[in-house]
Design a protein around this motif. Structure first.
Motif, PDB file in Angstrom:
ATOM      1  N   UNK A 116       0.836  -1.197   0.000  1.00 35.77           N
ATOM      2  CA  UNK A 116       0.000   0.000   0.000  1.00 35.77           C
ATOM      3  C   UNK A 116       0.871   1.247   0.000  1.00 35.77           C
ATOM      4  N   UNK A 117       0.537   2.208  -0.854  1.00 39.55           N
ATOM      5  CA  UNK A 117       1.291   3.451  -0.941  1.00 39.55           C
ATOM      6  C   UNK A 117       1.006   4.313   0.286  1.00 39.55           C
ATOM      7  N   UNK A 118       2.059   4.684   0.994  1.00 36.89           N
ATOM      8  CA  UNK A 118       1.952   5.460   2.229  1.00 36.89           C
ATOM      9  C   UNK A 118       2.975   6.587   2.190  1.00 36.89           C
ATOM     10  N   UNK A 119       2.601   7.744   2.724  1.00 37.64           N
ATOM     11  CA  UNK A 119       3.555   8.844   2.870  1.00 37.64           C
ATOM     12  C   UNK A 119       3.762   9.160   4.343  1.00 37.64           C
ATOM     13  N   UNK A 120       4.905   9.724   4.657  1.00 37.16           N
ATOM     14  CA  UNK A 120       5.207  10.172   6.009  1.00 37.16           C
ATOM     15  C   UNK A 120       5.964  11.486   5.905  1.00 37.16           C
ATOM     16  N   UNK A 121       5.578  12.453   6.728  1.00 32.26           N
ATOM     17  CA  UNK A 121       6.191  13.780   6.657  1.00 32.26           C
ATOM     18  C   UNK A 121       6.168  14.436   8.029  1.00 32.26           C
ATOM     19  N   UNK A 122       7.219  15.174   8.358  1.00 33.85           N
ATOM     20  CA  UNK A 122       7.253  15.926   9.597  1.00 33.85           C
ATOM     21  C   UNK A 122       6.276  17.091   9.553  1.00 33.85           C
ATOM     22  N   UNK A 123       5.813  17.497  10.752  1.00 34.12           N
ATOM     23  CA  UNK A 123       4.892  18.630  10.844  1.00 34.12           C
ATOM     24  C   UNK A 123       5.501  19.829  11.544  1.00 34.12           C
ATOM     25  N   UNK A 124       6.655  19.637  12.199  1.00 35.22           N
ATOM     26  CA  UNK A 124       7.182  20.694  13.045  1.00 35.22           C
ATOM     27  C   UNK A 124       6.431  20.755  14.358  1.00 35.22           C
ATOM     28  N   UNK A 125       6.786  21.733  15.194  1.00 35.88           N
ATOM     29  CA  UNK A 125       6.181  21.855  16.515  1.00 35.88           C
ATOM     30  C   UNK A 125       5.130  22.959  16.550  1.00 35.88           C
ATOM     31  N   UNK A 126       3.987  22.655  17.125  1.00 36.60           N
ATOM     32  CA  UNK A 126       2.968  23.655  17.362  1.00 36.60           C
ATOM     33  C   UNK A 126       1.873  23.686  16.318  1.00 36.60           C
TER      34      UNK A 126
END
Length: 234
Positions: free
Chosen positions: A56-66
């Motif tokens: 299954x195609x999945x993405x992951x990415x940082x969001x930063x804080x706050x």
């Protein structure tokens, strides 16, 4: 087409994005769990990856804080990259004695002292909630795997170092389980844009007992919540 904060191309992101706060945690998840991984964005070193988990195609990415930070990234993912689901996977501080370090919390509702909802011009106080569909899937996967999870309310705070040292106790008295800094804004963006969101948190420290984990542990060992999210992400 790139946005002001993401330099990916259309189609680079999967329909579901797992979103830890720390971009290095995003890198860890991509390298540990995904195959055929591609770095799709790196503006300001906020890394985003797309790969495959069990086909299954999945993405992951940082969001930063706050909330301002996750508010920007989640808005751009939802509106410019056709992302349908964002699952925040992050750390939190416990407000309750029975919610111990390394326990997992599924955030059903996200209280906040932020003014993020002011933009909607509402004549009252909005209560940001998780997508029940995603919450139900996460809860049942955890149960099937024999993992004990807490389900309930968290506080999304704009303040990490609070000069009112005991203000957290007022939230605890109302049954709020823990504190973090992003879920409410994510839930509001999802609601406003007709998308789905869920926050899955691992307790990194306790305001009740004083116990805590290290930064390295938070980056590399909070794998149970990651596995729960990956099992139903699609």
């Amino acid at each position: 087409m790139a946005t002001p904060h993401i330099n990916a191309n259309k189609g680079d992101f999967a329909k579901t994005v797992l979103m830890p706060g720390d971009p290095l945690r995003a890198k860890f998840i991509a390298e540990k769990f995904l195959t055929d991984v591609k770095l799709v964005t790196d503006v300001r070193n906020m890394f985003g990856y797309t790969g495959y988990y069990n086909g299954r195609k999945i993405s992951v990415m940082g969001s930063g804080m706050g909330q301002p930070s996750i508010g920007i990234y989640s808005y751009e993912l939802f509106t410019a990259y056709d992302v349908e689901n964002i699952i925040r996977i992050g750390s939190a501080g416990s407000y309750q004695e029975h919610v111990d370090i390394r326990d997992i919390v599924l955030v059903q509702g996200a209280s906040t002292e932020s003014d993020f909802a002011h933009q909607y011009g509402l004549p009252g106080t909005y209560a940001p909630l998780a997508s029940f569909e995603l919450l139900d899937k996460a809860y049942n996967i955890a149960k099937m795997n024999g993992q004990h999870v807490h389900v309930g309310n968290s506080l999304s705070s704009d303040v990490f170092y609070n000069f009112q040292k005991d203000s957290w106790k007022k939230w605890a008295e109302l049954g709020v389980l823990c504190v973090e800094m992003e879920a409410a804004a994510l839930y509001m963006n999802a609601a406003a844009l007709g998308k789905q969101a869920l926050a899955i948190l691992t307790i990194s420290d306790s305001l009740v007992t004083g116990k805590s984990t290290t930064a390295e542990e938070r980056e590399t060992t909070f794998t149970q919540m990651m596995e729960i999210a990956l099992e139903f992400a699609e």
